[in-house]
Structures are given as C-alpha cells and as structure tokens.
Design a protein around this motif. Structure first.
Motif, PDB file in Angstrom:
ATOM      1  N   ASN A 166     -10.157  -2.810  18.808  1.00 56.40           N
ATOM      2  CA  ASN A 166     -10.443  -3.387  20.133  1.00 56.40           C
ATOM      3  C   ASN A 166     -10.273  -4.903  20.141  1.00 56.40           C
ATOM      4  OD1 ASN A 166     -11.035  -0.876  21.187  1.00 56.40           O
ATOM      5  ND2 ASN A 166     -13.249  -1.055  20.857  1.00 56.40           N
ATOM      6  N   LYS A 167     -10.628  -5.548  19.024  1.00 54.17           N
ATOM      7  CA  LYS A 167     -10.540  -7.010  18.953  1.00 54.17           C
ATOM      8  C   LYS A 167      -9.125  -7.509  18.691  1.00 54.17           C
ATOM      9  CE  LYS A 167     -15.150  -8.522  17.507  1.00 54.17           C
ATOM     10  NZ  LYS A 167     -15.929  -9.158  16.402  1.00 54.17           N
ATOM     11  N   ASN A 168      -8.449  -6.883  17.726  1.00 59.98           N
ATOM     12  CA  ASN A 168      -7.169  -7.427  17.267  1.00 59.98           C
ATOM     13  C   ASN A 168      -6.008  -6.448  17.250  1.00 59.98           C
ATOM     14  OD1 ASN A 168      -8.364 -10.056  16.515  1.00 59.98           O
ATOM     15  ND2 ASN A 168      -9.427  -8.880  14.949  1.00 59.98           N
ATOM     16  N   GLY A 169      -6.224  -5.235  17.760  1.00 54.86           N
ATOM     17  CA  GLY A 169      -5.134  -4.266  17.790  1.00 54.86           C
ATOM     18  C   GLY A 169      -5.013  -3.471  16.499  1.00 54.86           C
ATOM     19  N   VAL A 170      -4.192  -2.434  16.540  1.00 55.37           N
ATOM     20  CA  VAL A 170      -4.010  -1.543  15.393  1.00 55.37           C
ATOM     21  C   VAL A 170      -3.450  -2.281  14.177  1.00 55.37           C
ATOM     22  CG1 VAL A 170      -2.791   0.509  14.548  1.00 55.37           C
ATOM     23  CG2 VAL A 170      -3.687   0.467  16.878  1.00 55.37           C
ATOM     24  N   ALA A 171      -2.593  -3.281  14.446  1.00 53.14           N
ATOM     25  CA  ALA A 171      -1.964  -4.023  13.333  1.00 53.14           C
ATOM     26  C   ALA A 171      -2.995  -4.695  12.435  1.00 53.14           C
ATOM     27  CB  ALA A 171      -1.004  -5.065  13.889  1.00 53.14           C
ATOM     28  N   ALA A 172      -4.212  -4.980  12.977  1.00 54.14           N
ATOM     29  CA  ALA A 172      -5.251  -5.645  12.201  1.00 54.14           C
ATOM     30  C   ALA A 172      -5.725  -4.781  11.033  1.00 54.14           C
ATOM     31  CB  ALA A 172      -6.437  -6.001  13.091  1.00 54.14           C
ATOM     32  N   LEU A 173      -5.492  -3.468  11.118  1.00 54.31           N
ATOM     33  CA  LEU A 173      -5.883  -2.574  10.026  1.00 54.31           C
ATOM     34  C   LEU A 173      -5.006  -2.787   8.793  1.00 54.31           C
ATOM     35  CD1 LEU A 173      -6.546   0.742  11.992  1.00 54.31           C
ATOM     36  CD2 LEU A 173      -8.263  -0.776  10.981  1.00 54.31           C
ATOM     37  N   TRP A 174      -3.903  -3.481   8.978  1.00 56.87           N
ATOM     38  CA  TRP A 174      -3.034  -3.798   7.843  1.00 56.87           C
ATOM     39  C   TRP A 174      -3.098  -5.280   7.489  1.00 56.87           C
ATOM     40  CZ3 TRP A 174      -2.195   0.605  10.526  1.00 56.87           C
ATOM     41  CH2 TRP A 174      -1.901   1.746   9.765  1.00 56.87           C
ATOM     42  N   ALA A 175      -4.211  -5.937   7.886  1.00 52.86           N
ATOM     43  CA  ALA A 175      -4.416  -7.332   7.502  1.00 52.86           C
ATOM     44  C   ALA A 175      -4.460  -7.408   5.979  1.00 52.86           C
ATOM     45  CB  ALA A 175      -5.734  -7.855   8.083  1.00 52.86           C
ATOM     46  N   GLY A 176      -3.831  -8.433   5.435  1.00 55.04           N
ATOM     47  CA  GLY A 176      -3.845  -8.607   3.987  1.00 55.04           C
ATOM     48  C   GLY A 176      -2.859  -7.726   3.252  1.00 55.04           C
ATOM     49  N   ILE A 177      -1.956  -7.061   3.995  1.00 52.10           N
ATOM     50  CA  ILE A 177      -1.009  -6.158   3.323  1.00 52.10           C
ATOM     51  C   ILE A 177      -0.032  -6.940   2.438  1.00 52.10           C
ATOM     52  CG2 ILE A 177       0.677  -6.157   5.213  1.00 52.10           C
ATOM     53  CD1 ILE A 177      -0.265  -3.185   2.913  1.00 52.10           C
ATOM     54  N   GLY A 178       0.230  -8.214   2.803  1.00 48.94           N
ATOM     55  CA  GLY A 178       1.117  -9.046   1.976  1.00 48.94           C
ATOM     56  C   GLY A 178       0.591  -9.206   0.565  1.00 48.94           C
ATOM     57  N   PRO A 179      -0.621  -9.812   0.414  1.00 52.15           N
ATOM     58  CA  PRO A 179      -1.183  -9.928  -0.934  1.00 52.15           C
ATOM     59  C   PRO A 179      -1.495  -8.567  -1.555  1.00 52.15           C
ATOM     60  CG  PRO A 179      -2.724 -10.752   0.727  1.00 52.15           C
ATOM     61  CD  PRO A 179      -1.405 -10.575   1.405  1.00 52.15           C
ATOM     62  N   ALA A 180      -1.781  -7.562  -0.713  1.00 52.13           N
ATOM     63  CA  ALA A 180      -2.048  -6.220  -1.250  1.00 52.13           C
ATOM     64  C   ALA A 180      -0.807  -5.671  -1.941  1.00 52.13           C
ATOM     65  CB  ALA A 180      -2.483  -5.276  -0.127  1.00 52.13           C
ATOM     66  N   LEU A 181       0.362  -5.914  -1.336  1.00 51.53           N
ATOM     67  CA  LEU A 181       1.607  -5.446  -1.957  1.00 51.53           C
ATOM     68  C   LEU A 181       1.926  -6.251  -3.213  1.00 51.53           C
ATOM     69  CD1 LEU A 181       3.825  -4.748   1.196  1.00 51.53           C
ATOM     70  CD2 LEU A 181       2.956  -3.061  -0.443  1.00 51.53           C
ATOM     71  N   ILE A 182       1.581  -7.557  -3.177  1.00 48.49           N
ATOM     72  CA  ILE A 182       1.761  -8.364  -4.381  1.00 48.49           C
ATOM     73  C   ILE A 182       0.839  -7.833  -5.484  1.00 48.49           C
ATOM     74  CG2 ILE A 182       1.415 -10.657  -5.405  1.00 48.49           C
ATOM     75  CD1 ILE A 182       2.222 -11.842  -2.688  1.00 48.49           C
ATOM     76  N   LEU A 183      -0.368  -7.395  -5.061  1.00 49.42           N
ATOM     77  CA  LEU A 183      -1.339  -6.886  -6.020  1.00 49.42           C
ATOM     78  C   LEU A 183      -0.976  -5.504  -6.556  1.00 49.42           C
ATOM     79  CD1 LEU A 183      -4.672  -8.151  -4.432  1.00 49.42           C
ATOM     80  CD2 LEU A 183      -3.816  -8.684  -6.721  1.00 49.42           C
ATOM     81  N   VAL A 184       0.152  -4.966  -6.106  1.00 49.95           N
ATOM     82  CA  VAL A 184       0.679  -3.745  -6.725  1.00 49.95           C
ATOM     83  C   VAL A 184       0.873  -4.001  -8.217  1.00 49.95           C
ATOM     84  CG1 VAL A 184       2.772  -2.325  -6.912  1.00 49.95           C
ATOM     85  CG2 VAL A 184       1.738  -2.731  -4.675  1.00 49.95           C
ATOM     86  N   ILE A 185       1.085  -5.276  -8.535  1.00 49.63           N
ATOM     87  CA  ILE A 185       1.286  -5.641  -9.944  1.00 49.63           C
ATOM     88  C   ILE A 185       0.017  -5.406 -10.769  1.00 49.63           C
ATOM     89  CG2 ILE A 185       0.577  -8.071  -9.782  1.00 49.63           C
ATOM     90  CD1 ILE A 185       2.925  -8.757 -11.597  1.00 49.63           C
ATOM     91  N   ASN A 186      -1.167  -5.366 -10.095  1.00 49.12           N
ATOM     92  CA  ASN A 186      -2.419  -5.140 -10.818  1.00 49.12           C
ATOM     93  C   ASN A 186      -2.435  -3.775 -11.510  1.00 49.12           C
ATOM     94  OD1 ASN A 186      -5.303  -4.165 -11.132  1.00 49.12           O
ATOM     95  ND2 ASN A 186      -5.703  -6.288 -10.595  1.00 49.12           N
ATOM     96  N   PRO A 187      -2.275  -2.666 -10.755  1.00 47.56           N
ATOM     97  CA  PRO A 187      -2.225  -1.377 -11.460  1.00 47.56           C
ATOM     98  C   PRO A 187      -1.002  -1.225 -12.343  1.00 47.56           C
ATOM     99  CG  PRO A 187      -1.792  -1.089  -9.109  1.00 47.56           C
ATOM    100  CD  PRO A 187      -2.285  -2.493  -9.301  1.00 47.56           C
ATOM    101  N   ILE A 188       0.097  -1.940 -11.999  1.00 44.84           N
ATOM    102  CA  ILE A 188       1.282  -1.890 -12.873  1.00 44.84           C
ATOM    103  C   ILE A 188       0.922  -2.459 -14.243  1.00 44.84           C
ATOM    104  CG2 ILE A 188       3.566  -2.876 -13.311  1.00 44.84           C
ATOM    105  CD1 ILE A 188       4.128  -2.710 -10.339  1.00 44.84           C
ATOM    106  N   ILE A 189       0.274  -3.642 -14.227  1.00 43.21           N
ATOM    107  CA  ILE A 189      -0.158  -4.261 -15.477  1.00 43.21           C
ATOM    108  C   ILE A 189      -1.171  -3.351 -16.185  1.00 43.21           C
ATOM    109  CG2 ILE A 189      -1.400  -6.214 -16.501  1.00 43.21           C
ATOM    110  CD1 ILE A 189      -0.313  -7.939 -14.176  1.00 43.21           C
TER     111      ILE A 189
END
Length: 319
Positions: A166-189
């Motif tokens: 309601n506040k920021n739209g559906v796209a807000a549920l993917w906030a932080g997806i940029g660093p989250a995808l970068i953090l894919v390296i965490n489980p990779i490591i």
C-alpha cells in the motif's frame, strides 16, 4: 517417486527452520544493529537487554520469527533443490567417473545458479521479516527532545505485506534485491568451502584407511558436519558482511541507495568502516551456529525422510 533433490530440499528446509528457531534472538539483534545509523556501540547482550527492558519485553526478541521461519524454509528448500539438481547434472555430464565431489569451478557455477534463483524467489519474505523486526525500533536520532518511546502496533506477516504494498507498491517487496544478488556469493563461498574441506577430510581419511589395510569407505559424523558447516559459514559471512548491512537497510525501508556500491560508499562516508560491520559479532555467532546446526540436522533429516519415503515406496533405494 521423490527425487534425491526433493528429499534434500525438504531436509534443508526442516534443518534451517530448527536452526533459525534456536538462534532467532541473535538474528533480531544483528538486524537491528545493521539497520541503525547510530554510532553507539553495544555488545550483543546489551542490545538484547535493552529490548527486554523496553515495552517490547522478552517477546520482542522474537518479532518477525514467523516470517523468518517461512523465509528460511523457502530459501533452503529452493537452494537445496537447485543445488542438488545442479550437482546431479554436473556429475552426469562428466565423461569419466572420478571423484564424487564437485570441483571448485563446478561448485561456483552450481552455487551461483542456486543462489540467484533463491534470492529472486525469497526476497519478498525477507523484506517482510526485516520490516517486522525494525517496526517497533526507536528512530535513530541525536535530538534528545524528540519522542523515542512510541507505541507501535506489531503487524502480522500478511498485514506487513499489505502495508508495504500500500505504501510503496509491489516492487517494494524486492527492495534490496541488488545487494541480495551480490550476496549470492555468500552461499557460493560457504558451500564451496564446505565441499572442498569435506573432500579434503574424506581424502585424508580414505588414505589413512587404505594405509591401515582397510577397504571400508570413509565417512563423516554428525559432529564433522557440524564443524564443517560452522567453519564454512564463518568464512562466507566475514567476507560478505558489508553487503548484508546494505541489504538490511534497504529491506527495512530506512535507506535508499541507487546501487549496492553507492550504499557502501554512503555508509562509509557517514559512519566510517565500523558502520559496514555493525552487528557483525551477533551475526557471526548466529550464522555459524545456524550453519552448524543446519548441516548436521539436514543430514539427519535427509536420512530419516529418505528411509520413510523408501519404505512407503515413494523413493528409490540408491547405492
């Protein structure tokens, strides 16, 4: 018939839920520390006691637990399913039957695919969990005249989701997806370290058995899995923590950065290097314990689940 990938996914989800429930207060404290822009340093115990002494009480340390359990179940199910499925494909593609373990390049590729799929699918759940965790948190301010003890109603999982949309739209549920995808390296490591250390241990034990004249196959105990999981997670979390801070602030809705790199620079400029490692002590303890419990628990749950499904004729017996 249930595949090995599916059984591993079920075991991973169950093991992750057990580990999360056991260590959640540490998740809560580390998330709040990462989101806070205040420069005051507190130990994990001091931060936990502040919450308990506040109007939140002991139950405050478990705010967002339900969404975390959903999140870790989905995250681990998806990750283990894609990881084990990918492992099977890579092993089947080999022209010769050599080692039963993945090589470092194979582990990296497999981890990247599994991690990316997991981040895209589970990010909305972690956004909800993060906002539940910080909802009753006092606003960061240096102004003593501003009100700091606000009575804020706690919201359920679905109420939080609706509030975000309601506040920021559906796209807000993917906030932080940029660093989250970068953090894919965490489980990779983590999983690469786990696989390589495990392979090394197995090779040494096999060599020792052969030297002793035994033909018995080398194996790992529950304690082996516990310590291997702890060591691999310690390596991964230490290397990627600054991005965890950026992701937490974006998911909490308390900061807006045009990119993960811009977030790192902004925090560095305002809070110094220490700002990039806020809450790392409690996060390291929680992450290492969670990974250790997960790896040990996942193995045991996998064996029980497979045995049960095999008896029911729903899974094949494999050599």
């Amino acid at each position: 018939m249930a595949s090995d990938s599916f059984i591993n996914a079920i075991a991973g989800a169950a093991g992750g839920s057990i580990a999360m429930a056991a260590t959640y207060p540490l998740v809560f404290v580390s998330t709040r520390a990462a989101v806070s822009a205040e420069k005051e340093k507190k130990t994990t115990l001091e931060a936990a006691m502040d919450v308990i002494r506040s109007s939140e009480g002991i139950s405050g340390l478990y705010s967002g637990l339900s969404s975390s359990l959903i999140g870790i179940s989905v995250t681990n199910f998806v990750y283990y399913y894609f990881y084990e499925r990918g492992r099977g494909v890579l092993m089947a593609a080999r022209s010769t039957s050599g080692s039963k373990g993945l090589t470092i390049p194979e582990s990296l590729l497999n981890g990247f695919i599994a991690g990316s799929a997991t981040s895209l699918i589970s990010n909305p759940i972690w956004v909800i969990q993060t906002q539940q965790t910080v909802r009753t948190m006092a606003p960061s301010t240096t102004d003593d005249s501003s009100p700091r003890r606000l009575v804020v109603k706690k919201l359920s999982f679905m109420e939080t989701a609706r509030n975000i949309i309601n506040k920021n739209g559906v796209a807000a549920l993917w906030a932080g997806i940029g660093p989250a995808l970068i953090l894919v390296i965490n489980p990779i490591i983590q999983y690469t370290a786990f696989e390589q250390i495990k392979n090394l241990v197995m090779q040494r034990r096999t060599t020792a058995l052969r030297a002793a004249g035994s033909t018995r196959a080398a194996s790992l105990s529950d304690w082996d899995y516990f310590f291997l999981g702890a060591i691999s997670k310690l390596i991964a979390t230490t290397m990627t923590y600054p991005y965890i801070v950026v992701k937490s602030r974006l998911q909490a809705g308390r900061a807006e950065y045009p990119s993960a790199w811009a977030g790192l620079q902004a925090i560095l400029a305002r809070e110094g290097v220490a700002g990039l490692y806020k809450g790392i002590s409690s996060k390291l303890v929680q992450s290492v314990l969670t990974a250790a419990i997960l790896f040990a628990g996942q193995k045991r749950v996998y064996e029980i689940t497979k045995a049960t499904l095999t008896k029911a004729g729903l899974a094949k017996v494999t050599a």
